[in-house]
Design a protein around this motif. Structure first.
Motif, PDB file in Angstrom:
ATOM      1  N   THR A 128       1.749   9.238  -6.211  1.00  0.00           N
ATOM      2  CA  THR A 128       1.914  10.673  -5.948  1.00  0.00           C
ATOM      3  C   THR A 128       3.060  11.305  -6.732  1.00  0.00           C
ATOM      4  OG1 THR A 128       3.318  10.238  -4.038  1.00  0.00           O
ATOM      5  CG2 THR A 128       0.946  10.491  -3.630  1.00  0.00           C
ATOM      6  N   ASP A 174       0.832  -1.220   0.000  1.00  0.00           N
ATOM      7  CA  ASP A 174       0.000   0.000   0.000  1.00  0.00           C
ATOM      8  C   ASP A 174       0.859   1.260   0.000  1.00  0.00           C
ATOM      9  OD1 ASP A 174      -2.329  -1.534   0.072  1.00  0.00           O
ATOM     10  OD2 ASP A 174      -2.502  -1.423   2.263  1.00  0.00           O
ATOM     11  N   ARG A 198       1.058   4.042  -2.955  1.00  0.00           N
ATOM     12  CA  ARG A 198       0.762   5.469  -2.705  1.00  0.00           C
ATOM     13  C   ARG A 198       1.933   6.344  -3.128  1.00  0.00           C
ATOM     14  NH1 ARG A 198      -2.491   3.593   1.596  1.00  0.00           N
ATOM     15  NH2 ARG A 198      -0.806   3.406   3.066  1.00  0.00           N
TER      16      ARG A 198
END
Length: 187
Positions: free
Chosen positions: A95, A87, A91
């Motif tokens: 980004t 995870d 992420r």
């Protein structure tokens, strides 16, 4: 006088034969009873033997099933503990802007390669990704509803947002996909 002795003698022979015959019948009855007892004991031992064989076979099958489960699902705790790593890496990659990709291409490529290696290890050990898309139907067996919201243009039970992907280990759910679900009533 001789005749009465002969008759007594014949009576004694008849009595002796009757007694001998009674003894033989008693022996036969005793042998029959003993034979019946031995047959009953044999049947009881045969039944116990068959039950012991069945129990041994059932134990072997249980052991095989436990071994297969341990092989397939023994790493489920480790796999579940690795999901936050996935995870966080996802992420981080989501980004990254185009400017950052241009300025730190080597770093970004290293993170992407690490992510692919992690997914390769997951795949090698039977961990599969559950990645629902916006618009898919909510499945309570695979998804966890984090919230419900009325969204125009959707039907009740449609996925409107994916908060986190889910994972399966072979045929067992490691973590359900965390989703937002539409609660728009049918019009």
């Amino acid at each position: 006088m001789a005749e009465p002795k002969n008759e007594d003698f014949l009576d004694d022979i008849d009595a002796a034969e009757a007694e001998e015959l009674a003894d033989e019948f008693a022996e036969i009855d005793d042998e029959a009873i003993e034979l019946d007892e031995l047959r009953a004991e044999r049947d009881q031992l045969k039944d116990r033997f068959m039950r012991a064989l069945a129990d041994a076979e059932n134990s072997r099958k249980r052991g095989d099933r436990a071994r297969r489960d341990a092989e397939q699902y023994g790493g489920s705790k480790l796999a579940r503990d690795m999901l936050p790593v996935y995870d966080n890496m996802k992420r981080a990659l989501d980004t990254v802007t185009e400017e950052q990709k241009a300025g730190s291409a080597g770093l970004i490529e290293g993170i992407e390669l690490t992510m692919r290696a992690l997914l390769g290890v997951f795949s090698k050990h039977g961990v599969q990704n559950i990645a629902p898309q916006v618009g898919d139907r909510f499945d309570p067996q695979m998804h966890e509803a984090m919230f419900e919201a009325p969204v125009p243009g959707t039907r009740a039970g449609d996925i409107i947002q994916v908060a986190a992907e889910g994972f399966m280990l072979h045929d067992r759910l490691l973590r359900p996909a965390q989703v937002g679900v539409s609660s728009t009533p049918a019009s």
